[in-house]
Design a protein around this motif. Structure first.
Motif, PDB file in Angstrom:
ATOM      1  N   TYR A 106       0.833  -1.204   0.000  1.00  0.00           N
ATOM      2  CA  TYR A 106       0.000   0.000   0.000  1.00  0.00           C
ATOM      3  C   TYR A 106       0.872   1.261   0.000  1.00  0.00           C
ATOM      4  CZ  TYR A 106      -3.066   3.695   1.689  1.00  0.00           C
ATOM      5  OH  TYR A 106      -3.738   4.884   1.829  1.00  0.00           O
ATOM      6  N   GLN A 107       1.876   1.299   0.880  1.00  0.00           N
ATOM      7  CA  GLN A 107       2.744   2.464   0.970  1.00  0.00           C
ATOM      8  C   GLN A 107       3.564   2.640  -0.305  1.00  0.00           C
ATOM      9  OE1 GLN A 107       4.951   1.553   4.570  1.00  0.00           O
ATOM     10  NE2 GLN A 107       3.447   2.590   5.858  1.00  0.00           N
ATOM     11  N   PHE A 108       4.046   1.527  -0.859  1.00  0.00           N
ATOM     12  CA  PHE A 108       4.842   1.568  -2.084  1.00  0.00           C
ATOM     13  C   PHE A 108       4.015   2.111  -3.244  1.00  0.00           C
ATOM     14  CE2 PHE A 108       6.293  -0.302  -6.057  1.00  0.00           C
ATOM     15  CZ  PHE A 108       7.664  -0.117  -6.026  1.00  0.00           C
ATOM     16  N   LEU A 115       4.881   9.736  -7.655  1.00  0.00           N
ATOM     17  CA  LEU A 115       6.016   9.987  -8.555  1.00  0.00           C
ATOM     18  C   LEU A 115       5.563  10.010 -10.005  1.00  0.00           C
ATOM     19  CD1 LEU A 115       8.733   7.727  -6.853  1.00  0.00           C
ATOM     20  CD2 LEU A 115       8.679  10.228  -6.906  1.00  0.00           C
ATOM     21  N   LEU A 116       4.628   9.138 -10.357  1.00  0.00           N
ATOM     22  CA  LEU A 116       4.096   9.143 -11.720  1.00  0.00           C
ATOM     23  C   LEU A 116       3.345  10.446 -12.007  1.00  0.00           C
ATOM     24  CD1 LEU A 116       2.754   5.464 -12.048  1.00  0.00           C
ATOM     25  CD2 LEU A 116       4.882   6.420 -12.990  1.00  0.00           C
ATOM     26  N   GLU A 117       2.606  10.933 -11.016  1.00  0.00           N
ATOM     27  CA  GLU A 117       1.884  12.197 -11.166  1.00  0.00           C
ATOM     28  C   GLU A 117       2.844  13.366 -11.341  1.00  0.00           C
ATOM     29  OE1 GLU A 117      -0.640  12.637  -7.805  1.00  0.00           O
ATOM     30  OE2 GLU A 117      -1.863  10.866  -8.275  1.00  0.00           O
ATOM     31  N   GLN A 136      16.353  12.865  -1.505  1.00  0.00           N
ATOM     32  CA  GLN A 136      15.699  14.006  -0.871  1.00  0.00           C
ATOM     33  C   GLN A 136      14.193  13.974  -1.091  1.00  0.00           C
ATOM     34  OE1 GLN A 136      17.194  16.339   1.096  1.00  0.00           O
ATOM     35  NE2 GLN A 136      19.025  15.045   0.900  1.00  0.00           N
ATOM     36  N   ASN A 137      13.782  13.489  -2.249  1.00  0.00           N
ATOM     37  CA  ASN A 137      12.358  13.378  -2.544  1.00  0.00           C
ATOM     38  C   ASN A 137      11.740  12.300  -1.652  1.00  0.00           C
ATOM     39  OD1 ASN A 137       9.947  12.144  -3.931  1.00  0.00           O
ATOM     40  ND2 ASN A 137      10.303  13.851  -5.334  1.00  0.00           N
ATOM     41  N   GLU A 138      10.768  12.656  -0.827  1.00  0.00           N
ATOM     42  CA  GLU A 138      10.222  11.705   0.150  1.00  0.00           C
ATOM     43  C   GLU A 138       9.524  10.522  -0.507  1.00  0.00           C
ATOM     44  OE1 GLU A 138       6.715  12.710   2.464  1.00  0.00           O
ATOM     45  OE2 GLU A 138       6.575  14.626   1.392  1.00  0.00           O
ATOM     46  N   TYR A 139       8.866  10.747  -1.654  1.00  0.00           N
ATOM     47  CA  TYR A 139       8.188   9.654  -2.336  1.00  0.00           C
ATOM     48  C   TYR A 139       9.199   8.667  -2.927  1.00  0.00           C
ATOM     49  CZ  TYR A 139       4.279  12.897  -1.989  1.00  0.00           C
ATOM     50  OH  TYR A 139       3.314  13.773  -1.518  1.00  0.00           O
ATOM     51  N   LEU A 140      10.261   9.209  -3.516  1.00  0.00           N
ATOM     52  CA  LEU A 140      11.299   8.356  -4.088  1.00  0.00           C
ATOM     53  C   LEU A 140      12.024   7.592  -2.992  1.00  0.00           C
ATOM     54  CD1 LEU A 140      12.827   7.374  -6.541  1.00  0.00           C
ATOM     55  CD2 LEU A 140      14.285   9.417  -6.405  1.00  0.00           C
ATOM     56  N   GLN A 141      12.257   8.255  -1.863  1.00  0.00           N
ATOM     57  CA  GLN A 141      12.917   7.586  -0.750  1.00  0.00           C
ATOM     58  C   GLN A 141      12.050   6.459  -0.189  1.00  0.00           C
ATOM     59  OE1 GLN A 141      15.912   7.565   0.321  1.00  0.00           O
ATOM     60  NE2 GLN A 141      15.476   6.182   2.029  1.00  0.00           N
TER      61      GLN A 141
END
Length: 236
Positions: A106-108, A115-117, A136-141
């Motif tokens: 779910y979190q992934f 990130l796609l958006e 640094q990007n929280e979604y990528l991390q």
């Protein structure tokens, strides 16, 4: 009930110690094979829902888990018998891994969609997956951490054992090392689980702890132990 080391717990502790020490002595890294990986990771295998329970990341990690298994599991094995305890232990551990995976999925997917958006493509994101990097990007991390970080330890199963102990011995006095004041199990254990829920849902967790694996093991352990207690199952 007494604290004499029971058969199943003795063998579980021996296996855990062997799996912890022998690879170090032989300089073998079994993480890719035995630790529980994210299902989309190339190193993932279904057997890891069992094998991750015998892997530990450090001496304190295995020490606390094996102590908990002995301290809280001994009276349960004495009461239930070996067959029921084996079923319970592995059910809690495997259930912990499955619930941990569901939460991670779910979190992934939530972070991946963000990130796609923002304009990234799937291939671009996957090329950045590297366990040695911090972004640094929280979604990528988040995506990188969930994808590349495997889970190890018997904690999920031990949390199931802990909850079952609390159901059957609710007035037993327990104490934390850093808070050495005895507290009844019926108060102590819910506080521990609520703590895992809080740290799992916030960014205040200290260290790489699989809080939702703890919660998963506690949940499965509660369901089984509660059912057995209500139906007065006898030892096998």
């Amino acid at each position: 009930m007494n604290n004499k080391l029971t058969g199943v717990i003795k063998h579980l502790i021996i296996i855990n110690v062997i799996v912890f020490l022998v690879p170090q002595l032989l300089q073998l890294d079994l993480t890719n094979m035995l630790a529980l990986h994210f299902p989309e990771n190339e190193n993932f295998g279904f057997w890891q829902y069992v094998t991750h329970m015998f892997m530990h990341g450090s001496f304190p990690h295995i020490l606390f888990n094996m102590y908990g298994l002995w301290a809280f599991g001994t009276p349960l094995e004495q009461m239930w018998g070996k067959n029921k305890f084996i079923f319970f232990y592995f059910s809690a551990g495997i259930g912990a891994g499955l619930i941990y995976t569901l939460v991670n999925y779910y979190q992934f997917n939530s972070a991946f969609e963000k990130l796609l958006e923002l304009g990234s493509t799937k291939s671009e994101i996957m090329e950045l997956m590297n366990p040695t990097l911090v972004y640094q990007n929280e979604y990528l991390q988040t995506v990188n951490s969930l994808y590349t970080t495997p889970a190890v330890g018997a904690s999920g199963a031990v949390y199931g054992v802990l909850v079952a102990f609390g159901l059957y011995f609710k007035d037993a006095k327990l104490a934390l090392i850093f808070f050495p004041v005895p507290i009844a199990a019926k108060y102590f254990i819910p506080v521990m689980i609520l703590g895992d829920l809080f740290f799992g849902m916030t960014k205040y967790s200290v260290g790489n702890i699989a809080h939702f694996a703890h919660i998963g093991g506690a949940l499965i352990g509660f369901i089984i132990a509660y059912y057995w207690k209500r139906n007065h199952f006898k030892s096998i």
